[in-house]
Design an enzyme around this catalytic site. Structure first.
Site, PDB file in Angstrom:
ATOM      1  N   GLY A  12       0.785  -1.239   0.000  1.00  0.00           N
ATOM      2  CA  GLY A  12       0.000   0.000   0.000  1.00  0.00           C
ATOM      3  C   GLY A  12       0.808   1.276   0.000  1.00  0.00           C
ATOM      4  O   GLY A  12       0.315   2.318   0.431  1.00  0.00           O
ATOM      5  N   SER A  13       2.056   1.231  -0.514  1.00  0.00           N
ATOM      6  CA  SER A  13       2.794   2.502  -0.577  1.00  0.00           C
ATOM      7  C   SER A  13       2.103   3.460  -1.542  1.00  0.00           C
ATOM      8  O   SER A  13       2.071   4.675  -1.311  1.00  0.00           O
ATOM      9  CB  SER A  13       4.264   2.285  -0.957  1.00  0.00           C
ATOM     10  OG  SER A  13       4.380   1.788  -2.254  1.00  0.00           O
ATOM     11  N   ASN A  14       1.503   2.936  -2.608  1.00  0.00           N
ATOM     12  CA  ASN A  14       0.734   3.809  -3.509  1.00  0.00           C
ATOM     13  C   ASN A  14      -0.537   4.314  -2.839  1.00  0.00           C
ATOM     14  O   ASN A  14      -0.913   5.471  -3.019  1.00  0.00           O
ATOM     15  CB  ASN A  14       0.397   3.076  -4.806  1.00  0.00           C
ATOM     16  CG  ASN A  14       1.565   3.031  -5.758  1.00  0.00           C
ATOM     17  OD1 ASN A  14       1.895   4.029  -6.394  1.00  0.00           O
ATOM     18  ND2 ASN A  14       2.230   1.886  -5.838  1.00  0.00           N
ATOM     19  N   LEU A  85      -4.579  -7.481  -6.876  1.00  0.00           N
ATOM     20  CA  LEU A  85      -4.138  -8.646  -7.639  1.00  0.00           C
ATOM     21  C   LEU A  85      -5.254  -9.524  -8.183  1.00  0.00           C
ATOM     22  O   LEU A  85      -4.985 -10.484  -8.896  1.00  0.00           O
ATOM     23  CB  LEU A  85      -3.173  -9.487  -6.783  1.00  0.00           C
ATOM     24  CG  LEU A  85      -1.921  -8.729  -6.341  1.00  0.00           C
ATOM     25  CD1 LEU A  85      -0.976  -9.647  -5.593  1.00  0.00           C
ATOM     26  CD2 LEU A  85      -1.211  -8.075  -7.518  1.00  0.00           C
ATOM     27  N   ASN A 102      -5.673   1.380 -13.365  1.00  0.00           N
ATOM     28  CA  ASN A 102      -4.744   0.457 -12.706  1.00  0.00           C
ATOM     29  C   ASN A 102      -3.322   0.939 -12.983  1.00  0.00           C
ATOM     30  O   ASN A 102      -3.061   1.548 -14.017  1.00  0.00           O
ATOM     31  CB  ASN A 102      -4.929  -0.947 -13.288  1.00  0.00           C
ATOM     32  CG  ASN A 102      -3.953  -1.953 -12.716  1.00  0.00           C
ATOM     33  OD1 ASN A 102      -3.767  -2.035 -11.500  1.00  0.00           O
ATOM     34  ND2 ASN A 102      -3.302  -2.718 -13.581  1.00  0.00           N
ATOM     35  N   HIS A 104       0.571  -0.519 -13.494  1.00  0.00           N
ATOM     36  CA  HIS A 104       1.332  -1.742 -13.745  1.00  0.00           C
ATOM     37  C   HIS A 104       2.821  -1.381 -13.760  1.00  0.00           C
ATOM     38  O   HIS A 104       3.213  -0.396 -14.389  1.00  0.00           O
ATOM     39  CB  HIS A 104       0.917  -2.365 -15.081  1.00  0.00           C
ATOM     40  CG  HIS A 104       1.567  -3.693 -15.309  1.00  0.00           C
ATOM     41  ND1 HIS A 104       1.150  -4.844 -14.676  1.00  0.00           N
ATOM     42  CD2 HIS A 104       2.648  -4.034 -16.049  1.00  0.00           C
ATOM     43  CE1 HIS A 104       1.939  -5.842 -15.028  1.00  0.00           C
ATOM     44  NE2 HIS A 104       2.850  -5.382 -15.864  1.00  0.00           N
ATOM     45  N   ASP A 145      -4.601  -6.163 -17.651  1.00  0.00           N
ATOM     46  CA  ASP A 145      -3.590  -5.262 -18.210  1.00  0.00           C
ATOM     47  C   ASP A 145      -3.829  -4.871 -19.672  1.00  0.00           C
ATOM     48  O   ASP A 145      -2.880  -4.554 -20.383  1.00  0.00           O
ATOM     49  CB  ASP A 145      -2.183  -5.898 -18.099  1.00  0.00           C
ATOM     50  CG  ASP A 145      -1.812  -6.198 -16.659  1.00  0.00           C
ATOM     51  OD1 ASP A 145      -2.284  -5.484 -15.766  1.00  0.00           O
ATOM     52  OD2 ASP A 145      -1.050  -7.160 -16.448  1.00  0.00           O
TER      53      ASP A 145
HETATM   54  C1  GAR Z   1       3.165  -1.551  -7.453  1.00  0.00           C
HETATM   55  O1  GAR Z   1       4.486  -1.556  -7.940  1.00  0.00           O
HETATM   56  C2  GAR Z   1       2.206  -1.781  -8.604  1.00  0.00           C
HETATM   57  O2  GAR Z   1       2.648  -1.240  -9.808  1.00  0.00           O
HETATM   58  C3  GAR Z   1       2.181  -3.272  -8.670  1.00  0.00           C
HETATM   59  O3  GAR Z   1       2.153  -3.696  -7.340  1.00  0.00           O
HETATM   60  C4  GAR Z   1       2.910  -2.775  -6.561  1.00  0.00           C
HETATM   61  C5  GAR Z   1       2.124  -2.437  -5.323  1.00  0.00           C
HETATM   62  O4  GAR Z   1       2.931  -1.737  -4.409  1.00  0.00           O
HETATM   63  N1  GAR Z   1       1.029  -3.749  -9.406  1.00  0.00           N
HETATM   64  C6  GAR Z   1       1.044  -4.840 -10.147  1.00  0.00           C
HETATM   65  O5  GAR Z   1       2.019  -5.546 -10.245  1.00  0.00           O
HETATM   66  C7  GAR Z   1      -0.263  -5.134 -10.853  1.00  0.00           C
HETATM   67  N2  GAR Z   1      -0.080  -6.113 -11.895  1.00  0.00           N
HETATM   68  P1  GAR Z   1       2.282  -1.040  -3.151  1.00  0.00           P
HETATM   69  O6  GAR Z   1       1.346  -2.076  -2.495  1.00  0.00           O
HETATM   70  O7  GAR Z   1       3.419  -0.687  -2.249  1.00  0.00           O
HETATM   71  O8  GAR Z   1       1.516   0.156  -3.643  1.00  0.00           O
END
Ligand code: GAR
Length: 190
Positions: A12-14, A85, A102, A104, A145
């Site tokens: 969840g950093s995003n 996911l 989304n 990616h 995707d």
């Molecule tokens: C992020 O890098 C995102 O791009 C990726 O998961 C990570 C989540 O990081 N998403 C995928 O791979 C989707 N196919 P976070 O939980 O720290 O935000």
């Protein structure tokens, strides 16, 4: 003020970055974080920042009285998938036409599809010996995707880069661009 819901499965950093960005921007606000994973750190990050956080299971995601009705109760205008996911269900996509994005961690259409997430993507990038990678922000449709691409940003893959080093470069790009791309889309759709 536009209301955003964010779906996440992991760290969840995003989620945190998007919540914090819109806490300083009156145009929109994150009102709900949803996860399929009860142990997702994303849920804790949301609660710490004062945002409602809920967990759901597959049945609730697929049932129109489950997650969809929660999104409608919160009057959500826009949905963000940030490290989510599971495949997103068609009945929610139908209700939020062109209002779901989304992120990616690669330059789609390369290194996308089922099973391509997180470190799996960065390992595949190293194995393929490509010279650059990056991030893709795209609309969500019923196939993994494959929705229309909204934004891409690139970084180099240097000869000795490990998957972990690539992950750090991708993280930096995500932190820099994801909130502003969401804001631009919201402004355009307003
Ligand atoms: C992020 O890098 C995102 O791009 C990726 O998961 C990570 C989540 O990081 N998403 C995928 O791979 C989707 N196919 P976070 O939980 O720290 O935000």
């Amino acid at each position: 003020m536009k209301k955003i819901a964010v779906f996440a499965s992991g760290s969840g950093s995003n989620v945190q970055n998007i919540i914090e960005f819109f806490q300083k921007d009156a145009f929109a606000t994150v009102v709900l974080v949803l996860s399929n994973n009860p142990n997702a750190l994303a849920l804790e990050r949301a609660k710490t920042l004062g945002v409602d956080a809920v967990v759901f299971n597959k049945t609730q995601l697929l049932d129109s009285k489950g997650v969809l009705s929660q999104l409608l109760q919160y009057n959500i205008d826009f949905i963000v998938l940030a490290g989510f996911l599971w495949k997103f269900p068609k009945h929610i996509i139908g209700k939020f036409d062109n209002k779901i994005v989304n992120i990616h961690p690669a330059l789609l259409p390369k290194f996308g599809g089922k099973g391509m997430y997180g470190m799996h993507v960065h390992k595949a990038v190293v194995a393929a010996k490509v010279k650059e990678t990056g991030i893709t922000i795209h609309h969500v449709n019923a196939r993994y995707d494959e929705g229309a691409i909204v934004f891409q940003a690139k970084c180099t893959v240097d000869e000795n880069d490990t998957p972990e080093e690539i992950a750090q470069k991708i993280h930096k790009l995500e932190m820099e661009h994801f909130p502003t791309v969401i804001k631009d889309l919201l402004v355009k759709n307003a």
